[in-house]
Write an enzyme that holds these catalytic residues in place. Structure first.
Site, PDB file in Angstrom:
ATOM      1  N   TYR A  57       0.825  -1.166   0.017  1.00  0.00           N
ATOM      2  CA  TYR A  57       0.103   0.007   0.093  1.00  0.00           C
ATOM      3  C   TYR A  57       0.770   1.277   0.128  1.00  0.00           C
ATOM      4  O   TYR A  57       1.951   1.196   0.717  1.00  0.00           O
ATOM      5  CB  TYR A  57      -0.904  -0.053   1.123  1.00  0.00           C
ATOM      6  CG  TYR A  57      -2.429  -0.207   0.802  1.00  0.00           C
ATOM      7  CD1 TYR A  57      -3.026   0.640   0.082  1.00  0.00           C
ATOM      8  CD2 TYR A  57      -3.070  -1.366   1.473  1.00  0.00           C
ATOM      9  CE1 TYR A  57      -4.258   0.238  -0.334  1.00  0.00           C
ATOM     10  CE2 TYR A  57      -4.335  -1.468   1.206  1.00  0.00           C
ATOM     11  CZ  TYR A  57      -5.069  -0.631   0.339  1.00  0.00           C
ATOM     12  OH  TYR A  57      -6.246  -1.014   0.040  1.00  0.00           O
ATOM     13  N   GLU A  59      -0.486   4.996  -0.242  1.00  0.00           N
ATOM     14  CA  GLU A  59      -1.214   6.050  -0.531  1.00  0.00           C
ATOM     15  C   GLU A  59      -0.422   7.383  -0.585  1.00  0.00           C
ATOM     16  O   GLU A  59       0.606   7.448   0.431  1.00  0.00           O
ATOM     17  CB  GLU A  59      -2.376   6.282   0.406  1.00  0.00           C
ATOM     18  CG  GLU A  59      -3.840   5.586   0.027  1.00  0.00           C
ATOM     19  CD  GLU A  59      -3.700   4.267   0.600  1.00  0.00           C
ATOM     20  OE1 GLU A  59      -2.951   3.529   0.933  1.00  0.00           O
ATOM     21  OE2 GLU A  59      -5.036   4.210   0.949  1.00  0.00           O
ATOM     22  N   ASP A 203      -7.335  13.883 -24.565  1.00  0.00           N
ATOM     23  CA  ASP A 203      -7.377  12.654 -24.494  1.00  0.00           C
ATOM     24  C   ASP A 203      -6.586  11.664 -25.448  1.00  0.00           C
ATOM     25  O   ASP A 203      -7.251  11.408 -26.606  1.00  0.00           O
ATOM     26  CB  ASP A 203      -8.755  11.957 -24.316  1.00  0.00           C
ATOM     27  CG  ASP A 203      -8.702  10.559 -23.741  1.00  0.00           C
ATOM     28  OD1 ASP A 203      -7.931   9.810 -24.022  1.00  0.00           O
ATOM     29  OD2 ASP A 203      -9.895  10.181 -23.337  1.00  0.00           O
ATOM     30  N   THR A 229      -4.407   6.463 -21.573  1.00  0.00           N
ATOM     31  CA  THR A 229      -4.285   5.179 -21.085  1.00  0.00           C
ATOM     32  C   THR A 229      -2.898   4.612 -21.310  1.00  0.00           C
ATOM     33  O   THR A 229      -2.154   5.288 -22.163  1.00  0.00           O
ATOM     34  CB  THR A 229      -5.086   4.003 -21.568  1.00  0.00           C
ATOM     35  OG1 THR A 229      -5.064   4.154 -22.808  1.00  0.00           O
ATOM     36  CG2 THR A 229      -6.332   4.284 -21.087  1.00  0.00           C
ATOM     37  N   LYS A 232      -2.556   0.931 -25.183  1.00  0.00           N
ATOM     38  CA  LYS A 232      -2.863   0.931 -26.470  1.00  0.00           C
ATOM     39  C   LYS A 232      -1.797   0.858 -27.094  1.00  0.00           C
ATOM     40  O   LYS A 232      -0.855   0.007 -27.109  1.00  0.00           O
ATOM     41  CB  LYS A 232      -4.113   1.938 -26.622  1.00  0.00           C
ATOM     42  CG  LYS A 232      -5.258   1.921 -25.938  1.00  0.00           C
ATOM     43  CD  LYS A 232      -6.399   2.781 -26.242  1.00  0.00           C
ATOM     44  CE  LYS A 232      -7.702   2.618 -25.441  1.00  0.00           C
ATOM     45  NZ  LYS A 232      -7.889   3.254 -24.162  1.00  0.00           N
ATOM     46  N   ARG A 238      -2.199  -2.395 -18.239  1.00  0.00           N
ATOM     47  CA  ARG A 238      -3.570  -1.623 -18.313  1.00  0.00           C
ATOM     48  C   ARG A 238      -3.443  -0.476 -17.143  1.00  0.00           C
ATOM     49  O   ARG A 238      -3.493  -0.934 -16.053  1.00  0.00           O
ATOM     50  CB  ARG A 238      -4.685  -2.582 -18.084  1.00  0.00           C
ATOM     51  CG  ARG A 238      -4.845  -3.812 -18.989  1.00  0.00           C
ATOM     52  CD  ARG A 238      -6.075  -4.243 -18.863  1.00  0.00           C
ATOM     53  NE  ARG A 238      -7.115  -3.434 -19.727  1.00  0.00           N
ATOM     54  CZ  ARG A 238      -7.380  -3.554 -21.086  1.00  0.00           C
ATOM     55  NH1 ARG A 238      -6.773  -4.211 -21.721  1.00  0.00           N
ATOM     56  NH2 ARG A 238      -8.214  -2.627 -21.249  1.00  0.00           N
TER      57      ARG A 238
HETATM   58  N1  DSN Z   1     -12.261   0.732 -24.564  1.00  0.00           N
HETATM   59  C1  DSN Z   1     -11.583   1.821 -25.116  1.00  0.00           C
HETATM   60  C2  DSN Z   1     -11.597   1.727 -26.712  1.00  0.00           C
HETATM   61  O1  DSN Z   1     -11.806   0.523 -27.251  1.00  0.00           O
HETATM   62  O2  DSN Z   1     -11.225   2.701 -27.292  1.00  0.00           O
HETATM   63  C3  DSN Z   1     -12.056   3.214 -24.962  1.00  0.00           C
HETATM   64  O3  DSN Z   1     -12.173   3.375 -23.392  1.00  0.00           O
END
Ligand code: DSN
Length: 440
Positions: A57, A59, A203, A229, A232, A238
């Site tokens: 942990y 925080e 984003d 994120t 990708k 993730r």
């Molecule tokens: N689930 C993502 C995507 O496939 O683009 C977006 O959050």
């Protein structure tokens, strides 16, 4: 390598679960994964995300924690932060968001109050739920106003964006999305945000790896906050990050913790640090440019076969196919493609007359197939498979779907999945198989 060899403790303790992990690994190895938000992480990222760091942990932030015993964790998080700052050229990075949606929610928490007006691209036009769309908390706790793309060319209508921003005076404007096949003009959004007095958030979840690799312009210098994120095109675990100039650092950090989250997922932070190191290598630049080259080649091959592509093609990793003229709904096509070993998602297209759960399009992309080493020379064959499967979806021709699945599996066997059993070298990835060594 069997799942018993790869995960011996798991296989012994929970054979049922281990079998599912093994089955998923085979599925990911045998199929052509075209979902543009997915990828294959390296063996090094996989290993980092499965470490004892998950037992801890922590925080707070490095040097300012609410729990003791942070001698190593502080260094792990600092490594991730410094690597993010260097890679993206930003003053500040917060690597704790659990994923993209909490990251975006934290941005609202930092800069808006419930009931305030916020603005983003409409979900069916290619935006994201968290950009103020009604069914999301961001569209019910805030007053979401939405821009779109033009019907004739599928491009963002900046006159509409500007008019809406000046009329509605949103506190926060989001640019970026989940089904945008074209370069985002961050400078144009920046001018509009300055004129309307809004905090501008890029984003870049889909294109973070392309930005890191120099294959898409950077939002730095044009926007106030960058949200992304990490799993990708960036090819990490993730997770998510928020980045900004120094002036917004405190507000964003406070919004993530204690505003929204508890303890950070330290094993994910470690894996993000590894992915950021990989993304800073010259080979990752090759990867990012190869993703775009493959997408452009695939778009050309699909156009040559008569497919309608939203905006007429792509500048990035993503292609949105409008199947209206093929008279096959997106969902039926996506499920047939799945049976043919080609994994996509059904997706709305701009001005879609059909419902989101049964839309007119499918969304595909090239991050995963590029991670496996496929090149533009393979794209005519990929387009042919898609064409045959979509046609077969319309006629219920299961034999053709089975034939395509066998052809796909044969090609994929020659380009093993990175990170898993039998992996081999492709640009920018470390691999598990002994004797091959690291490419990063
Ligand atoms: N689930 C993502 C995507 O496939 O683009 C977006 O959050």
């Amino acid at each position: 390598m069997t799942v018993q060899q790869q995960h011996p403790a798991l296989a012994a303790a929970d054979p049922e679960l281990a079998a599912l992990v093994g089955a998923e690994e085979r599925l990911q190895a045998e199929t052509l994964r075209l979902i543009p938000s997915e990828n294959y992480v390296s063996a090094a990222v996989l290993e980092a995300s499965g470490t004892v760091l998950q037992n801890k942990y922590s925080e707070g932030y490095p040097g300012r924690r609410y729990y003791e015993g942070q001698q190593n964790i502080d260094q792990v998080e600092t490594l991730a932060i410094e690597r993010a700052k260097a890679l993206f050229g930003v003053d500040h990075a917060n690597v704790q968001p659990y994923s993209g949606s909490p990251a975006n929610l934290a941005v609202y928490l930092a800069f808006a109050k419930p009931g305030d007006t916020v603005m983003g691209m409409a979900l069916p036009m290619g935006g994201h739920l968290t950009h103020g769309w009604g069914v999301s908390a961001t569209g019910s706790w805030f007053r979401g106003v939405q821009y779109g793309v033009r019907q004739d060319d599928g491009l963002i209508d900046f006159d509409q964006v500007r008019d809406l921003a000046l009329k509605e005076r949103p506190k926060v404007i989001f640019c970026g999305g989940t089904a945008l096949p074209r370069t985002i003009d961050f400078a144009a959004f920046g001018e509009i945000a300055r004129e309307s007095g809004a905090v501008l958030v890029a984003d870049v979840a889909h294109i973070a790896g392309l930005i890191a690799g120099g294959a898409h312009p950077s939002p730095v210098g044009h926007v106030d906050v960058i949200s992304t994120t990490t799993h990708k095109t960036l090819r990490g675990p993730r997770g998510a990050m928020l980045m900004s100039r120094e002036e917004h650092a405190k507000a964003l950090d406070k919004a993530i913790f204690p505003g929204l989250q508890g303890g950070p997922h330290n094993q994910t932070t470690a894996a993000i640090a590894v992915a950021l190191r990989e993304a800073s290598q010259p080979s990752f630049r090759d990867y990012a440019h190869a993703v775009v080259a493959n997408a452009k080649a695939l778009a050309e091959a699909l156009l040559a076969r008569g497919f309608d592509l939203v905006s007429g093609g792509t500048d990035n990793h993503l292609i949105l196919i409008d199947l209206t003229s093929r008279q096959v709904p997106g969902k039926i096509a996506a499920k047939a493609l799945d049976r043919a070993g080609i994994v996509v998602n059904y997706n709305t297209v701009p001005y879609d007359p059909r419902k989101p759960f049964d839309p007119s399009g499918i969304r595909i992309g090239t991050p995963s197939l590029t991670s496996r080493g496929l090149t533009p020379d393979h794209m005519p064959e990929v387009a042919e498979w898609i064409d045959r499967a979509v046609t077969a979806a319309g006629t219920g021709d299961e034999d053709t779907l089975a034939a395509v699945r066998a052809e796909v599996a044969a090609l994929m066997a020659a380009y093993p999945a990175p990170g898993g059993a039998g992996a081999r070298c492709v640009p920018g990835l470390t691999h598990r198989r002994a004797g091959i060594g690291s490419h990063t």
